[in-house]
Scaffold this active site. Sequence first.
Site, PDB file in Angstrom:
ATOM      1  N   TYR A  45       0.844  -1.205   0.000  1.00  0.00           N
ATOM      2  CA  TYR A  45       0.000   0.000   0.000  1.00  0.00           C
ATOM      3  C   TYR A  45       0.874   1.248   0.000  1.00  0.00           C
ATOM      4  O   TYR A  45       1.860   1.309   0.738  1.00  0.00           O
ATOM      5  CB  TYR A  45      -0.915   0.025   1.239  1.00  0.00           C
ATOM      6  N   GLU A  47      -0.539   4.853  -0.506  1.00  0.00           N
ATOM      7  CA  GLU A  47      -1.360   6.048  -0.780  1.00  0.00           C
ATOM      8  C   GLU A  47      -0.498   7.303  -0.665  1.00  0.00           C
ATOM      9  O   GLU A  47       0.344   7.408   0.227  1.00  0.00           O
ATOM     10  CB  GLU A  47      -2.519   6.130   0.216  1.00  0.00           C
ATOM     11  N   ASP A 191      -7.484  12.946 -24.832  1.00  0.00           N
ATOM     12  CA  ASP A 191      -7.309  11.573 -24.382  1.00  0.00           C
ATOM     13  C   ASP A 191      -6.653  10.823 -25.540  1.00  0.00           C
ATOM     14  O   ASP A 191      -7.282  10.574 -26.566  1.00  0.00           O
ATOM     15  CB  ASP A 191      -8.705  11.018 -24.058  1.00  0.00           C
ATOM     16  N   THR A 217      -4.149   5.789 -21.905  1.00  0.00           N
ATOM     17  CA  THR A 217      -3.959   4.458 -21.345  1.00  0.00           C
ATOM     18  C   THR A 217      -2.517   4.062 -21.644  1.00  0.00           C
ATOM     19  O   THR A 217      -1.827   4.723 -22.436  1.00  0.00           O
ATOM     20  CB  THR A 217      -4.909   3.410 -21.960  1.00  0.00           C
ATOM     21  N   LYS A 220      -2.346   0.131 -25.005  1.00  0.00           N
ATOM     22  CA  LYS A 220      -2.753  -0.055 -26.413  1.00  0.00           C
ATOM     23  C   LYS A 220      -1.490   0.053 -27.279  1.00  0.00           C
ATOM     24  O   LYS A 220      -0.635  -0.821 -27.208  1.00  0.00           O
ATOM     25  CB  LYS A 220      -3.846   0.951 -26.750  1.00  0.00           C
ATOM     26  N   ARG A 226      -2.167  -2.810 -18.328  1.00  0.00           N
ATOM     27  CA  ARG A 226      -3.434  -2.081 -18.273  1.00  0.00           C
ATOM     28  C   ARG A 226      -3.253  -0.929 -17.306  1.00  0.00           C
ATOM     29  O   ARG A 226      -2.865  -1.143 -16.159  1.00  0.00           O
ATOM     30  CB  ARG A 226      -4.564  -2.982 -17.738  1.00  0.00           C
TER      31      ARG A 226
HETATM   32  C1  LIG Z   1     -10.171   6.905 -26.040  1.00  0.00           C
HETATM   33  C2  LIG Z   1     -10.261   6.017 -24.844  1.00  0.00           C
HETATM   34  N1  LIG Z   1     -10.242   6.568 -23.628  1.00  0.00           N
HETATM   35  C3  LIG Z   1     -10.352   5.826 -22.503  1.00  0.00           C
HETATM   36  C4  LIG Z   1     -10.473   4.468 -22.581  1.00  0.00           C
HETATM   37  C5  LIG Z   1     -10.704   3.702 -21.305  1.00  0.00           C
HETATM   38  O1  LIG Z   1      -9.608   3.016 -20.937  1.00  0.00           O
HETATM   39  P1  LIG Z   1      -9.726   1.813 -19.892  1.00  0.00           P
HETATM   40  O2  LIG Z   1     -10.456   0.721 -20.577  1.00  0.00           O
HETATM   41  O3  LIG Z   1      -8.297   1.533 -19.589  1.00  0.00           O
HETATM   42  O4  LIG Z   1     -10.468   2.351 -18.706  1.00  0.00           O
HETATM   43  C6  LIG Z   1     -10.480   3.828 -23.828  1.00  0.00           C
HETATM   44  C7  LIG Z   1     -10.606   2.358 -23.897  1.00  0.00           C
HETATM   45  O5  LIG Z   1     -10.930   1.768 -24.833  1.00  0.00           O
HETATM   46  C8  LIG Z   1     -10.379   4.631 -24.992  1.00  0.00           C
HETATM   47  O6  LIG Z   1     -10.418   4.082 -26.212  1.00  0.00           O
END
Ligand SMILES: Cc1ncc(COP(=O)(O)O)c(C=O)c1O
Length: 437
Positions: A45, A47, A191, A217, A220, A226
């Site tokens: 842990y 935090e 994002d 993320t 990918k 993950r």
């Molecule tokens: C553009 C985008 N943002 C956020 C996410 C969410 O990511 P996670 O599945 O890791 O929560 C995804 C997942 O497919 C995504 O394509």
Amino acid sequence: MQDPIFGWIEAERRRQEEGLELIASENYASPAVLAALGSVLNNKYAEGLPGRRYYGGCEYVDEVERLAQERLKTLFGAEWVNVQPHSGAQANEAVLLALLKPGEKLLSFALAHGGHLTHGSPLNSSGKLYTVEHYGVRPDTYRLDYDEIREKARTFRPKVLLAGASSYPRDWDWAALRSIADEVGAFLVTDIAHPAGLIAADLLNDPLPHCHIVTSTTHKTLRGPRGGVIMMGKDFDNPFGELTPKGQPKKMSALLDSALFPGVQGGPHMHTIAAKAVAFGEALQPAFRTYARQVIHNAQTLAHTLMELGYTVLTGGTDNHIVLIDLRNKGLTGRDAEKGLEKAGITVNKNLIPYDPNPPLVASGIRLGTPALTTRGMTESDMRQVAHWIDQALTHLSDDAFLSRLREEIREYLKAYPLPYATVASLSLGHLSAPAE
Ligand SMILES: Cc1ncc(COP(=O)(O)O)c(C=O)c1O
């Protein structure tokens, strides 16, 4: 007796090995990333942030998190990062929590045109908490129209302009979006969950100099565990007038840190943060740039071969790792295509196309992506073969015997492209030694 769960893990490893993985959001993480994920850091842990934890015994995990932060900063040229988001959804949730009060306005890319659930869908907290409008793609080109986004922003006056997508095959014009955000006094957030690895390799336009905040993320195109991250090209004084105990304006970074923990999350997953650090280290190697370039070349070859075979590829090609196919001229739905391709050992996902007449669970299209096959070492000639297999499967969707013969042919072909790891048992941690005291 061995727990049967390890039998299922081995079965899944075999499935990943024996089939063509074309899901655009998936990849094969390296053995080193998987070793970090399966390590004793799971037990800790921690935090808080390095040097400022709510728990004792954090001296080693502090070093791990600092290394993850430094590598991520170098990879993207970011002044500030937070590597703790459990996944992309939590990164987005925290950023919106830091910037918006309930009821305030968010303008984002429509889910039905390729956006993401966490960008204001009524099913997600972002859609329940904030007032949301969307922009989309043009019906004639299926591309973003920056004039339309400007018009929408002028009338809607959002506090956050959110960019980024799950299925958009073209690059983004960050400078144009920043000029729109500045005109209406909005924060520009993007994002980059999907193209992050391609951006890290300098192959797509760089959002960091233009966007106030960037989320991603790590699993990918970036090929890590993950997870999620939040970044800023440059930290800035938060505009909400909050002061530190010493009377200084609080920085945006402080608001983002506290929006994530304790705003959204509890303890950070230190094993995942270690695995992120490993993946960022891998992405900093010259070989990763070669990989990322091949991901794009492969997607472009796949798109062109499918067009030669009479398929409608939206936008006429791709700038990144994604190929979107409209199946209507073939008389097929995305659902039927996904099912039939799976019988042939080809994994894809059905996908809404913009202005889709079908509901999401049927969908008129499929989304293909090349990150995973490229990790296996495939190149352009393989992509031409993959396109022909997709075509053969789609023209024999009701012929189960044909599809299982194809599955066998693909399984044989893939023996020449081993996964980066062999078996569960081979994932030994023995090669990891502690740094000298
Ligand atoms: C553009 C985008 N943002 C956020 C996410 C969410 O990511 P996670 O599945 O890791 O929560 C995804 C997942 O497919 C995504 O394509």
